[in-house]
Each structure stands twice: as structure tokens, then as C-alpha cells.
Design a protein around this motif. Sequence first.
Motif, mmCIF file in Angstrom:
data_model
loop_
_atom_site.group_PDB
_atom_site.id
_atom_site.type_symbol
_atom_site.label_atom_id
_atom_site.label_comp_id
_atom_site.label_asym_id
_atom_site.label_seq_id
_atom_site.Cartn_x
_atom_site.Cartn_y
_atom_site.Cartn_z
ATOM 1 N N ARG A 127 0.881 -1.302 0.073
ATOM 2 C CA ARG A 127 -0.002 -0.112 0.105
ATOM 3 C C ARG A 127 0.717 1.350 -0.271
ATOM 4 O O ARG A 127 0.307 2.466 -0.505
ATOM 5 C CB ARG A 127 -0.969 -0.009 1.117
ATOM 6 N N ILE A 163 -8.885 17.480 -0.163
ATOM 7 C CA ILE A 163 -9.464 16.060 0.354
ATOM 8 C C ILE A 163 -8.297 15.056 -0.196
ATOM 9 O O ILE A 163 -8.541 14.067 -0.154
ATOM 10 C CB ILE A 163 -10.729 15.690 -0.317
ATOM 11 N N SER A 202 -6.779 10.494 -3.700
ATOM 12 C CA SER A 202 -7.273 9.120 -3.719
ATOM 13 C C SER A 202 -8.724 9.326 -4.123
ATOM 14 O O SER A 202 -9.244 8.394 -5.023
ATOM 15 C CB SER A 202 -7.088 8.249 -2.584
ATOM 16 N N ILE A 203 -9.596 10.153 -3.281
ATOM 17 C CA ILE A 203 -11.121 10.267 -3.561
ATOM 18 C C ILE A 203 -11.336 10.586 -5.122
ATOM 19 O O ILE A 203 -12.209 9.919 -5.885
ATOM 20 C CB ILE A 203 -11.788 10.902 -2.438
ATOM 21 N N LEU A 218 -9.716 0.549 -4.958
ATOM 22 C CA LEU A 218 -10.303 0.324 -3.429
ATOM 23 C C LEU A 218 -9.709 -0.541 -2.402
ATOM 24 O O LEU A 218 -9.561 -0.059 -1.328
ATOM 25 C CB LEU A 218 -11.797 -0.321 -3.750
ATOM 26 N N GLN A 222 -7.332 2.683 -0.869
ATOM 27 C CA GLN A 222 -8.095 2.955 0.175
ATOM 28 C C GLN A 222 -8.631 4.419 0.286
ATOM 29 O O GLN A 222 -8.157 5.197 0.878
ATOM 30 C CB GLN A 222 -7.556 2.566 1.435
ATOM 31 N N PRO A 223 -9.387 4.891 -0.794
ATOM 32 C CA PRO A 223 -9.947 6.291 -0.875
ATOM 33 C C PRO A 223 -10.086 6.783 0.562
ATOM 34 O O PRO A 223 -11.006 6.424 0.882
ATOM 35 C CB PRO A 223 -10.900 6.280 -1.987
ATOM 36 N N SER A 224 -9.550 8.219 0.828
ATOM 37 C CA SER A 224 -9.858 8.860 1.932
ATOM 38 C C SER A 224 -9.232 10.190 1.952
ATOM 39 O O SER A 224 -8.582 10.721 1.110
ATOM 40 C CB SER A 224 -9.318 7.957 3.566
ATOM 41 N N VAL A 225 -10.055 10.984 2.884
ATOM 42 C CA VAL A 225 -9.637 12.445 3.086
ATOM 43 C C VAL A 225 -8.168 12.670 3.536
ATOM 44 O O VAL A 225 -8.064 11.974 4.286
ATOM 45 C CB VAL A 225 -10.572 13.164 3.662
ATOM 46 N N VAL A 226 -7.214 13.528 2.839
ATOM 47 C CA VAL A 226 -5.686 13.850 2.827
ATOM 48 C C VAL A 226 -5.899 15.225 2.897
ATOM 49 O O VAL A 226 -5.795 15.734 1.681
ATOM 50 C CB VAL A 226 -4.712 12.868 2.336
#
Length: 563
Positions: free
Chosen positions: A47, A167, A170-171, A278, A282-286
Motif C-alpha cells: 500500500r 481532500i 485518492s477520492i 479500492l 483505500q480512498p480517504s480524505v488527506v
Amino acid sequence: MQATVSEGNGQGPNSSSSSTGHNHSSSPKPPPPGSWASLKANVIRWRGSRKLVLVIVAIALLLDNMLLTVVVPIIPEFLYDIRHPDAPLASFPKTPPTTPCEKEVTTPYNGIDVTTQGYDNASWYAEREERHKELVEETVEVGLMFASKAFVQLLANPIVGPLTHKIGYSIPMFAGFVIMFISTLIFAFGRTYSVLFLARALQGIGSSCSSVSGMGMLADRYTDDKERGNAMGIALGGLALGVLIGPPFGGIMYEFVGKSAPFLVLSALALGDGLLQLIMLQPSVVIEESDPPSLKALVTDPYIIIAAGAITFANMGIAMLEPSLPIWMMDNMGASRWEQGVTFLPASISYLIGTNLFGPLGHRIGRWLAALLGLVIIGLCLLCIPMATSINHLILPNAGLGFAIGMVDSCMMPELGYLVDIRHSAVYGSVYAIGDVAFCLGFAIGPALSGTLVNTIGFEWMLVGISILCFAYAPLLTFLRAPPTKEEKKVSINGIDNAGLSLEAGPCGSSNDANAHPTTNGNASPASNGKSSQSNGKSANGNGTTNGVSDSLSGGENYVTKL
């Protein structure tokens, strides 16, 4: 979570060893290969890998550009066939009938027997002329459909770029996959011009998310300029592979399987890429820690605009050819579906070679020089295309065109990241939004103008015009040879400001003397520090002027040391 497991494993062996008196250390056994635990451990290990991010971005660009180009040999003939269901394009004979005609008439004229054209031949020529007019008119509609994706992408980029600052990458990257998947399914089952137009426009939003986030993610992970150039060359190789596979894949599948088949295959591949994102990203807010440069500051930077303009003019030629060349080949060469798809194959192969070759080579010889040569080669190849009389004559100019576009793209994309590093702050979403806008301008203006220009000035003069634009723009790239850095720009601006302040100060007093030394350092901050320390010196003792001078000198020396 991993720390908790290791502690639990460590307590068991320690307690048993203390009770039995054995002094041995135990470590958790690695999971057996092929097991679920082993697979999970490998996923966790991969990852954080930069190479994995590069693979995911390259796959996303590959699929996006396959969808971009797979429609090139399909849409022109498909639109003609849905308007002429009783007489599709493939049913029209390529050569006039050679059988004797019953209505052939021979009449004397000035003592010479003249044979008039038979009915079958006359109808064939009349039908051919009618087909020619309809295909030329259809060029406008096909061009607008192809351009709709780029226009929508053009509007979405200024939104997606700043959004990545808030954000993360990734998202938006995952959102690009979802939108592209939906667009591909609409292409597969659409049967009218309006539905296909909607699918093409929707693809523009997905492409904006994928390309801006992907390039920004690579620039963020690969901070070294040389490594970044190599990584972006590989990612653009994925883009080139998509452009390479798309037209022949679409033409062959449409010829032998059907119109929906290539789009269903693409949707399945896109689903696999989405699952990979996915699981691995692991799409997330950064949230970015450093302050990003404003979009206005980047747009008004002349060096960024020159680099982006090179991308636009390099891609405008091939964008004009996409809707017009297949129709020109049908009209002048009687080209079949697979021939229309294969005609872009040399350009795609050479683009793949050019991007991978000039990723590292551009850094060595100078990216500005490689891009300048690329624009010149593009202009020469575009001039050669109208001279072709068969599909074999298109191989060499198309190959040179693709190679030269690869030179420009693989050099100017990392150059944009380098310019942001040295002239602004190292946050890349907005600058690659500008780069993608430049790319989209070429693919928006090109197809949109292609049909109109073919109708007004002809196919040949259209390519002559874009060649002249490439030749005229190429010398501007010499400005990228040694662009000034942020510190040089700041020193030059403040040096001018401080020179103006010293002229306005007039006759020297004690306070002007105190500010004279920091002004020579080329920055206003030490001078203002000198003023404040000078006033403090006056309040502390009677000899405030001397203290002000010494403090201002030390402030200027410290500022130079920081630079």
C-alpha cells in the motif's frame, strides 16, 4: 493493530519460558504462502509503494484513453448506418459495376460513334457523390461529439485541481473510475446521436478526475526531478498504450463482433481497476500541510503557460485528424472499418516509444529543446499526410507524428511539476489541472474546428494551417531553458521596490542611514527589522541610531544566510 498482535505474541512465549526455565526467543510465524493471511500481509506491504501508485495511475490512463480512441473507427460509420438502415455504408460497392448494361446507347456525333454511360454506372457515381456529401456533413457532427469530452473536461479541471488540495488525490481518482464505468456502459447500449453525445461528455468528467489526480499523485510521491520525469514517462506510456490499442481494437471488434462488444470489454477492465484502487489506495480524505499556490498565480505565470501551450499545439494536430482522417480515407481511398482503425496504429506505437524514451532523455538534453524539436517534427508530418494516396503512405507521417507528440508530452508534464517546485510551492493538483486543460484545449479545439475547416478550406489546407502554428510556437520554448526561481524572482522584485524607497527618502538622516545597509541585500524584511530595532534602541538609551544600524545589519546578514 499490528502492534497489539505482536505484544500478545510476545507475552505468551515469555511467560512460558519463565515457568519452564528455557531461554529462547519466539517470533510470530509467517503465514503460509497462498493463504488469506499471506495475501493480506502483501496488500498491507504494497500500500505504501510508489511503484504501485505508478501502476494504478498508468492503468487508469490506459483505460481512459482506450475509451477515448476506441470510438474513432466506430462512430462515423455507426451514425451513417442508423440514418440509412436500408443502405448501410458497408453495402455500397467500392468500384463501379463492370457488367454490360442493357441501357447502353451508342449515338453518332460529328461522324464519331459516342457511347453514353450505362444506367448502372450512372447510378453508382450519383450514389457515390451523394454519399460523399453526407460524409462531409457528418464530419461536423462527429467532430462536435469528439470535442464534447474535452470541453467538459476543460470545465471540470479548475474544480478538480483545487479540490485535491482539500481532500487529497485518492477520492477524486476513485470518482473518475466510477464515472468512466458509467460512461462506457452508456456507449455500449446507446443507439442515438444524443445518447452517445451524453456518454462522450460524461467521460470528460471522469477523465478530469483521473488525469489531474493521477499526475498530482505521481508528482507528490516522486519528489526528485529525474525520478519524476521517468515515472511520468511510464504513466504517459500507459496513456500511449490506450491510444495504441483503442482504434484497432474498436475497428476489429465492430467489424467481427458488434458495436457493443468493445465497450463491454472496457467496462469489465475498468471494474478491475476500480477494485484495485479500492483495495490498495483505500480512498480517504488527506489534507495538505503546506499552503497550495492559487490557481490565479499559476495561470499568470508565463513559464507555466508556455509549457502548457506546447502541450496544446502538439496535440491539436492529431485531434483534428481523429474525426476527419477516417472520413477522408473512406472518401478518397474507400477504406474499410479495420483500415480506419489501423491507420492510427503507427502513431500510437511511436508515441509509446517517444514517451518512454524522452522521460529520462529529456532531463539529460533539456526538456525545452526536446519539446521544441517535437513541435517542428509535428508540423512536418502534418504536411505529409495529405500527399498519401493509399493507407501505406500514411504509415511514416503518422509514426513521426506520434513520436513527436510523445517528445512534447513526456517533457512538458514533468516540467510543470518542476516549475511549481522552483517558482511556487510543492502542491501539484492545480498545476496538473492546467496541464490537463492544455491537453483538453487541443482535443476540444481540434475536433470542433475540424469539420468546419474541412467544409470551408478543405482537409489539406486545414493541416497546413496547424503546421504553421506549430512552427510559430516552437521558438517560445527557449524561454524554458533557465526559468528564474522563486528566490530570484523575490530578490529582483524587492530590489526594485527598495531602490524606489531609497530614491523617495531624500536627504539622509539618521534613520535613512540605518536602513541603507539592509536595502543593499535586496529584501525589505531586514530593512523593516532595522526600523523596529532602531526605535527600540531609542527607548532603551540615547544612542538609538547606532543600535538601529547594527541591528539592521545583523538582520540583513541573517536573511542572506537563510537564502
